[in-house]
Design an enzyme around this catalytic site. Sequence first.
Site, PDB file in Angstrom:
ATOM      1  N   LYS A  12      -3.308  10.869 -27.098  1.00 35.49           N
ATOM      2  CA  LYS A  12      -2.705  11.828 -26.165  1.00 35.49           C
ATOM      3  C   LYS A  12      -1.975  11.017 -25.110  1.00 35.49           C
ATOM      4  O   LYS A  12      -2.359   9.889 -24.800  1.00 35.49           O
ATOM      5  CB  LYS A  12      -3.800  12.660 -25.496  1.00 35.49           C
ATOM      6  CG  LYS A  12      -3.334  13.997 -24.991  1.00 35.49           C
ATOM      7  CD  LYS A  12      -3.372  15.056 -26.089  1.00 35.49           C
ATOM      8  CE  LYS A  12      -3.000  16.423 -25.582  1.00 35.49           C
ATOM      9  NZ  LYS A  12      -3.124  17.456 -26.609  1.00 35.49           N
ATOM     10  N   GLY A  41      -4.088  33.342 -19.293  1.00 32.68           N
ATOM     11  CA  GLY A  41      -2.918  32.481 -19.491  1.00 32.68           C
ATOM     12  C   GLY A  41      -2.066  32.990 -20.638  1.00 32.68           C
ATOM     13  O   GLY A  41      -2.482  32.953 -21.795  1.00 32.68           O
ATOM     14  N   VAL A  42      -0.884  33.507 -20.308  1.00 31.41           N
ATOM     15  CA  VAL A  42       0.009  34.008 -21.363  1.00 31.41           C
ATOM     16  C   VAL A  42       1.304  33.195 -21.364  1.00 31.41           C
ATOM     17  O   VAL A  42       2.399  33.720 -21.237  1.00 31.41           O
ATOM     18  CB  VAL A  42       0.262  35.538 -21.254  1.00 31.41           C
ATOM     19  CG1 VAL A  42      -0.915  36.283 -21.838  1.00 31.41           C
ATOM     20  CG2 VAL A  42       0.469  35.979 -19.813  1.00 31.41           C
ATOM     21  N   GLY A  43       1.118  31.875 -21.475  1.00 33.40           N
ATOM     22  CA  GLY A  43       2.254  30.948 -21.567  1.00 33.40           C
ATOM     23  C   GLY A  43       2.678  30.841 -23.021  1.00 33.40           C
ATOM     24  O   GLY A  43       2.687  31.825 -23.756  1.00 33.40           O
ATOM     25  N   HIS A  44       2.994  29.629 -23.461  1.00 35.15           N
ATOM     26  CA  HIS A  44       3.481  29.440 -24.841  1.00 35.15           C
ATOM     27  C   HIS A  44       2.514  30.026 -25.882  1.00 35.15           C
ATOM     28  O   HIS A  44       2.889  30.885 -26.669  1.00 35.15           O
ATOM     29  CB  HIS A  44       3.679  27.954 -25.127  1.00 35.15           C
ATOM     30  CG  HIS A  44       4.898  27.387 -24.477  1.00 35.15           C
ATOM     31  ND1 HIS A  44       4.845  26.651 -23.312  1.00 35.15           N
ATOM     32  CD2 HIS A  44       6.190  27.458 -24.817  1.00 35.15           C
ATOM     33  CE1 HIS A  44       6.073  26.295 -22.980  1.00 35.15           C
ATOM     34  NE2 HIS A  44       6.908  26.773 -23.864  1.00 35.15           N
ATOM     35  N   VAL A  45       1.275  29.542 -25.873  1.00 29.83           N
ATOM     36  CA  VAL A  45       0.331  29.986 -26.902  1.00 29.83           C
ATOM     37  C   VAL A  45      -0.185  31.393 -26.600  1.00 29.83           C
ATOM     38  O   VAL A  45      -0.256  32.244 -27.498  1.00 29.83           O
ATOM     39  CB  VAL A  45      -0.868  29.009 -27.018  1.00 29.83           C
ATOM     40  CG1 VAL A  45      -1.796  29.454 -28.136  1.00 29.83           C
ATOM     41  CG2 VAL A  45      -0.387  27.600 -27.287  1.00 29.83           C
ATOM     42  N   TYR A  96       1.108  33.860 -25.131  1.00 28.07           N
ATOM     43  CA  TYR A  96       2.094  34.895 -25.453  1.00 28.07           C
ATOM     44  C   TYR A  96       2.072  35.218 -26.957  1.00 28.07           C
ATOM     45  O   TYR A  96       1.977  36.375 -27.360  1.00 28.07           O
ATOM     46  CB  TYR A  96       3.499  34.433 -25.033  1.00 28.07           C
ATOM     47  CG  TYR A  96       4.593  35.343 -25.521  1.00 28.07           C
ATOM     48  CD1 TYR A  96       4.888  36.522 -24.854  1.00 28.07           C
ATOM     49  CD2 TYR A  96       5.317  35.037 -26.681  1.00 28.07           C
ATOM     50  CE1 TYR A  96       5.883  37.382 -25.328  1.00 28.07           C
ATOM     51  CE2 TYR A  96       6.303  35.886 -27.157  1.00 28.07           C
ATOM     52  CZ  TYR A  96       6.589  37.054 -26.472  1.00 28.07           C
ATOM     53  OH  TYR A  96       7.556  37.901 -26.942  1.00 28.07           O
TER      54      TYR A  96
HETATM   55  P1  NAD Z   1       1.593  26.811 -21.034  1.00 20.31           P
HETATM   56  O1  NAD Z   1       1.705  25.956 -19.837  1.00 20.31           O
HETATM   57  O2  NAD Z   1       2.813  27.315 -21.707  1.00 20.31           O
HETATM   58  O3  NAD Z   1       0.707  28.108 -20.700  1.00 20.31           O
HETATM   59  C1  NAD Z   1      -0.378  28.095 -19.830  1.00 20.31           C
HETATM   60  C2  NAD Z   1      -0.318  29.390 -19.055  1.00 20.31           C
HETATM   61  O4  NAD Z   1      -1.471  29.487 -18.229  1.00 20.31           O
HETATM   62  C3  NAD Z   1       0.903  29.464 -18.116  1.00 20.31           C
HETATM   63  O5  NAD Z   1       1.554  30.698 -18.305  1.00 20.31           O
HETATM   64  C4  NAD Z   1       0.282  29.338 -16.722  1.00 20.31           C
HETATM   65  O6  NAD Z   1       1.027  30.044 -15.759  1.00 20.31           O
HETATM   66  C5  NAD Z   1      -1.072  29.932 -16.945  1.00 20.31           C
HETATM   67  N1  NAD Z   1      -2.120  29.523 -16.019  1.00 20.31           N
HETATM   68  C6  NAD Z   1      -2.329  28.320 -15.436  1.00 20.31           C
HETATM   69  N2  NAD Z   1      -3.422  28.350 -14.661  1.00 20.31           N
HETATM   70  C7  NAD Z   1      -3.927  29.603 -14.760  1.00 20.31           C
HETATM   71  C8  NAD Z   1      -5.031  30.248 -14.192  1.00 20.31           C
HETATM   72  N3  NAD Z   1      -5.876  29.637 -13.359  1.00 20.31           N
HETATM   73  N4  NAD Z   1      -5.260  31.550 -14.529  1.00 20.31           N
HETATM   74  C9  NAD Z   1      -4.437  32.195 -15.376  1.00 20.31           C
HETATM   75  N5  NAD Z   1      -3.342  31.622 -15.928  1.00 20.31           N
HETATM   76  C10 NAD Z   1      -3.093  30.350 -15.617  1.00 20.31           C
HETATM   77  O7  NAD Z   1       0.678  26.005 -22.052  1.00 20.31           O
HETATM   78  P2  NAD Z   1       0.415  26.321 -23.587  1.00 20.31           P
HETATM   79  O8  NAD Z   1       1.242  25.453 -24.420  1.00 20.31           O
HETATM   80  O9  NAD Z   1       0.439  27.784 -23.809  1.00 20.31           O
HETATM   81  O10 NAD Z   1      -1.075  25.801 -23.730  1.00 20.31           O
HETATM   82  C11 NAD Z   1      -2.161  26.512 -23.196  1.00 20.31           C
HETATM   83  C12 NAD Z   1      -3.452  25.752 -23.482  1.00 20.31           C
HETATM   84  O11 NAD Z   1      -3.596  25.598 -24.891  1.00 20.31           O
HETATM   85  C13 NAD Z   1      -3.501  24.335 -22.894  1.00 20.31           C
HETATM   86  O12 NAD Z   1      -4.834  24.034 -22.563  1.00 20.31           O
HETATM   87  C14 NAD Z   1      -3.054  23.468 -24.051  1.00 20.31           C
HETATM   88  O13 NAD Z   1      -3.549  22.158 -23.943  1.00 20.31           O
HETATM   89  C15 NAD Z   1      -3.714  24.205 -25.196  1.00 20.31           C
HETATM   90  N6  NAD Z   1      -3.073  23.949 -26.481  1.00 20.31           N
HETATM   91  C16 NAD Z   1      -1.751  24.218 -26.661  1.00 20.31           C
HETATM   92  C17 NAD Z   1      -1.166  23.979 -27.899  1.00 20.31           C
HETATM   93  C18 NAD Z   1       0.277  24.310 -28.172  1.00 20.31           C
HETATM   94  O14 NAD Z   1       0.661  24.387 -29.341  1.00 20.31           O
HETATM   95  N7  NAD Z   1       1.103  24.531 -27.149  1.00 20.31           N
HETATM   96  C19 NAD Z   1      -1.935  23.457 -28.929  1.00 20.31           C
HETATM   97  C20 NAD Z   1      -3.293  23.236 -28.731  1.00 20.31           C
HETATM   98  C21 NAD Z   1      -3.843  23.482 -27.491  1.00 20.31           C
END
Ligand code: NAD
Length: 347
Positions: free
Chosen positions: A80, A180-184, A186
């Site tokens: 990482k 958390g409704v970011g990338h994943v 959502y």
């Molecule tokens: P991201 O940054 O796109 O989404 C995270 C979301 O959480 C954001 O919308 C942010 O505003 C929100 N957030 C942050 N703090 C918060 C809180 N205290 N309460 C509520 N919402 C909050 O990230 P992502 O890519 O969606 O990843 C999310 C998690 O999944 C991370 O822990 C990441 O390591 C893990 N992950 C992601 C992937 C991937 O393919 N992107 C793969 C494996 C694991």
Amino acid sequence: MGVFDSMEHYDYGELHFRRDAATGLKAIIAIHDSRLGPALGGCRFIHYDTEDAAMTDALRLARGMTYKAAISGIAHGGGKSVIMRPAGEFDRAALFRAFGTFVEEIGGHYITAEDSGTSLEDMEVIRTQTKHVTGVKIANGGSGDPSPFTALGVRRGLEASVKFALGRDSIEGLTIAVQGVGHVGYHLCKELRSLGANLVVADIDPLKAERAQREFEAEIVPLEAIYSVECDVFAPCALGSALNDETIPQLRCKVVAGAANNQLAEPQNGDDLFQRGILYAPDYAINAGGLMNVAAEVKGYDLEEVTQRVMGIYDIIYEIAERADHAHQPSYRVADTIAQEKLAKAG
Ligand code: NAD
């Protein structure tokens, strides 16, 4: 804790640091284990209060990647990287070019990918400096954004957990709280809603929460209220340590199944969930879909094969739940045991 003490604590042999004065780059590449193959893992680009916090994040995340690859049957080791987001103005492209050079110098021992705070465009910039990068554009031989695959895998692991804990074949009509409704998050909401689940969401970014409300009829609750939502499944999809001494007593769910890495603030919190009768789908096993997707890039991408593999996360999570139940042990420990068995076999 000092650097070597930290490495000893997290069981490391290799940790790389890079500071580039011209671009403001401060980056760490952590390589935890290479028994199964070259280390593969995302690059996180967020603000860290201290260097120590950045290093600890890299160490914990890379170790998680070792276990994730092992339990998922992926021929890669655990790695990482983290880039400390500069406080003031900075040139993003220059910063990621400098990071690409850093990755190149590791000579293929570490392969990078997208993670929190980084994007497909950043991977493209890194690609100008090194071939040891995944998650690039499809036109450039990449698999694109891994988030939909991570979300698909989480959905499958969630379904397996629901089957095991609630005896239900379908998630239709269940209430699922997504933090958390970011990338994943959502894409997960999209999957779950299409299968008839009712969603409750919280996000620090109100625009993202409102998008989930608009598109998936999700109910929005304040940030701290997400833990105590009366629901069937709690899905942590924000940052790490969502499951801790303060939040676990608030939970009113039967299953925890989400995408976030390092969901347990302390291992003991996995025992706390077990004692409360909450089935926890271990984070690194349920969120391996994105890794399966980018790992496929390394040997030549085949969408059909990747989709089948990600769908198989159902079986991985079900096996963990079954073995945990049989052994009367918390699921996170059983997942570790399965991963260690696979590593020992390879070693
Ligand atoms: P991201 O940054 O796109 O989404 C995270 C979301 O959480 C954001 O919308 C942010 O505003 C929100 N957030 C942050 N703090 C918060 C809180 N205290 N309460 C509520 N919402 C909050 O990230 P992502 O890519 O969606 O990843 C999310 C998690 O999944 C991370 O822990 C990441 O390591 C893990 N992950 C992601 C992937 C991937 O393919 N992107 C793969 C494996 C694991």
